[in-house]
Design an enzyme around this catalytic site. Structure first.
Site, PDB file in Angstrom:
ATOM      1  N   GLN A   1       1.144  -0.556  12.297  1.00 31.13           N
ATOM      2  CA  GLN A   1      -0.276  -0.518  11.962  1.00 31.13           C
ATOM      3  C   GLN A   1      -0.958  -1.868  12.174  1.00 31.13           C
ATOM      4  O   GLN A   1      -2.003  -1.942  12.793  1.00 31.13           O
ATOM      5  CB  GLN A   1      -0.451  -0.052  10.508  1.00 31.13           C
ATOM      6  CG  GLN A   1      -0.010   1.389  10.341  1.00 31.13           C
ATOM      7  CD  GLN A   1      -0.184   1.906   8.930  1.00 31.13           C
ATOM      8  OE1 GLN A   1      -1.053   2.729   8.690  1.00 31.13           O
ATOM      9  NE2 GLN A   1       0.626   1.435   8.015  1.00 31.13           N
TER      10      GLN A   1
ATOM     11  N   HIS B   1       0.835  -1.207   0.000  1.00 32.00           N
ATOM     12  CA  HIS B   1       0.000   0.000   0.000  1.00 32.00           C
ATOM     13  C   HIS B   1       0.872   1.261   0.000  1.00 32.00           C
ATOM     14  O   HIS B   1       2.049   1.232   0.367  1.00 32.00           O
ATOM     15  CB  HIS B   1      -0.918   0.011   1.230  1.00 32.00           C
ATOM     16  CG  HIS B   1      -0.162  -0.005   2.530  1.00 32.00           C
ATOM     17  ND1 HIS B   1       0.414   1.114   3.077  1.00 32.00           N
ATOM     18  CD2 HIS B   1       0.131  -1.024   3.376  1.00 32.00           C
ATOM     19  CE1 HIS B   1       1.022   0.811   4.199  1.00 32.00           C
ATOM     20  NE2 HIS B   1       0.874  -0.500   4.405  1.00 32.00           N
ATOM     21  N   GLY B   2       0.291   2.380  -0.374  1.00 38.78           N
ATOM     22  CA  GLY B   2       1.010   3.654  -0.363  1.00 38.78           C
ATOM     23  C   GLY B   2       1.304   4.131   1.052  1.00 38.78           C
ATOM     24  O   GLY B   2       0.738   3.636   2.035  1.00 38.78           O
TER      25      GLY B   2
ATOM     26  N   THR C   1       1.336   5.854   4.509  1.00 34.22           N
ATOM     27  CA  THR C   1       0.241   6.303   5.370  1.00 34.22           C
ATOM     28  C   THR C   1       0.764   7.253   6.454  1.00 34.22           C
ATOM     29  O   THR C   1       1.968   7.413   6.630  1.00 34.22           O
ATOM     30  CB  THR C   1      -0.435   5.107   6.076  1.00 34.22           C
ATOM     31  OG1 THR C   1       0.494   4.537   7.006  1.00 34.22           O
ATOM     32  CG2 THR C   1      -0.877   4.053   5.070  1.00 34.22           C
TER      33      THR C   1
ATOM     34  N   GLU D   1      -2.137  -7.624   7.060  1.00 39.34           N
ATOM     35  CA  GLU D   1      -0.840  -7.451   7.704  1.00 39.34           C
ATOM     36  C   GLU D   1      -0.754  -8.344   8.942  1.00 39.34           C
ATOM     37  O   GLU D   1      -1.770  -8.816   9.467  1.00 39.34           O
ATOM     38  CB  GLU D   1      -0.649  -5.979   8.090  1.00 39.34           C
ATOM     39  CG  GLU D   1       0.658  -5.632   8.802  1.00 39.34           C
ATOM     40  CD  GLU D   1       1.905  -5.979   7.997  1.00 39.34           C
ATOM     41  OE1 GLU D   1       2.146  -7.198   7.784  1.00 39.34           O
ATOM     42  OE2 GLU D   1       2.642  -5.051   7.615  1.00 39.34           O
TER      43      GLU D   1
ATOM     44  N   TRP E   1       0.645   6.793   9.649  1.00 40.04           N
ATOM     45  CA  TRP E   1       1.397   6.062  10.672  1.00 40.04           C
ATOM     46  C   TRP E   1       2.761   5.633  10.163  1.00 40.04           C
ATOM     47  O   TRP E   1       3.693   5.481  10.951  1.00 40.04           O
ATOM     48  CB  TRP E   1       0.592   4.860  11.165  1.00 40.04           C
ATOM     49  CG  TRP E   1      -0.464   5.232  12.175  1.00 40.04           C
ATOM     50  CD1 TRP E   1      -0.845   6.496  12.526  1.00 40.04           C
ATOM     51  CD2 TRP E   1      -1.252   4.336  12.957  1.00 40.04           C
ATOM     52  NE1 TRP E   1      -1.846   6.451  13.467  1.00 40.04           N
ATOM     53  CE2 TRP E   1      -2.114   5.138  13.740  1.00 40.04           C
ATOM     54  CE3 TRP E   1      -1.346   2.964  13.047  1.00 40.04           C
ATOM     55  CZ2 TRP E   1      -3.036   4.575  14.628  1.00 40.04           C
ATOM     56  CZ3 TRP E   1      -2.263   2.408  13.922  1.00 40.04           C
ATOM     57  CH2 TRP E   1      -3.097   3.202  14.712  1.00 40.04           C
TER      58      TRP E   1
END
Length: 209
Positions: free
Chosen positions: A20, A8-9, A11, A81, A13
């Site tokens: 995460q 994913h791109g 974030t 995740e 966090w």
């Protein structure tokens, strides 16, 4: 079959260096831009299907990569995740300060890591292996997989034929880094690893941890 595997791109966090896990935080402007850029670089690839983690940051990244295309997106729990339990939302420095022994094992000896209200790496490996077995049974040409840092590291470990003991030798790929794998006769061959050629200013937002 060819698998295009990406994280994913970036974030919020990620920028704050917080774990995460099964938690979530929004994509940043940088994360959005990376996903769009990856989509542009893959514009000529005709994807049959997209598999994504059901977590929002992965699903949003998948949609941004596809842009105006109507490729079907399927969520799969096997692509979630690693669940970090009580560590989720905590900064890495805070985790290292409060749980130094557990954090050391998490980073360096995954086969010995025992989570606190989370998943072990063996749990993660089991569900990722199940996902890959499912893929062997389908007949696609090009598949996009959007998932997470530890999950991708697990995918690459299995694809390379490595063991859990060797897991720590691999990097955690930064957001939207691209890995490409050929699947022939039920066997996996990695042909592109950690490609970041579409990312501009990578050194400014390196969340490879």
């Amino acid at each position: 079959m060819r698998l295009y595997i990406t994280r994913h791109g970036t974030t919020e966090w990620n920028i704050e260096k917080r774990l995460q896990g099964w938690g979530d935080s929004p994509l940043t402007e940088e994360g959005i831009n990376r996903a769009v850029s990856l989509g542009e670089s893959l514009a000529d690839v005709d994807f049959d299907i997209i598999y994504t983690s059901p977590q929002k940051r992965a699903m949003e990244t998948a949609k941004l990569i596809m842009g105006n295309k109507n490729t079907k997106i399927i969520t799969h729990d096997g692509l979630k995740e690693l669940r970090f339990g009580i560590w989720e939302g905590m900064e890495l420095d805070e985790i290292n300060e409060k749980y130094p022994e557990e954090y050391y094992l998490y980073r360096n000896r995954p086969e010995l890591y025992i989570p606190i209200d989370g998943e072990s790496f063996k749990d993660l490996f089991n569900r990722v292996e199940s996902f890959l077995e499912e893929l062997k049974a389908v007949d696609y040409r090009n598949v996009l997989i959007v998932t997470h840092g530890m999950t991708i590291k697990t995918l690459i470990t299995i694809i390379k034929g490595l063991t859990l003991d060797e897991f720590s030798s691999l990097p955690v790929y930064t957001g939207t880094a691209l890995n490409i794998c050929e699947v022939k006769g039920g066997k996996f061959e990695l042909i592109v690893e950690g490609d970041i050629s579409h990312i501009k200013g990578y050194e400014k937002f390196d969340e490879s941890y």
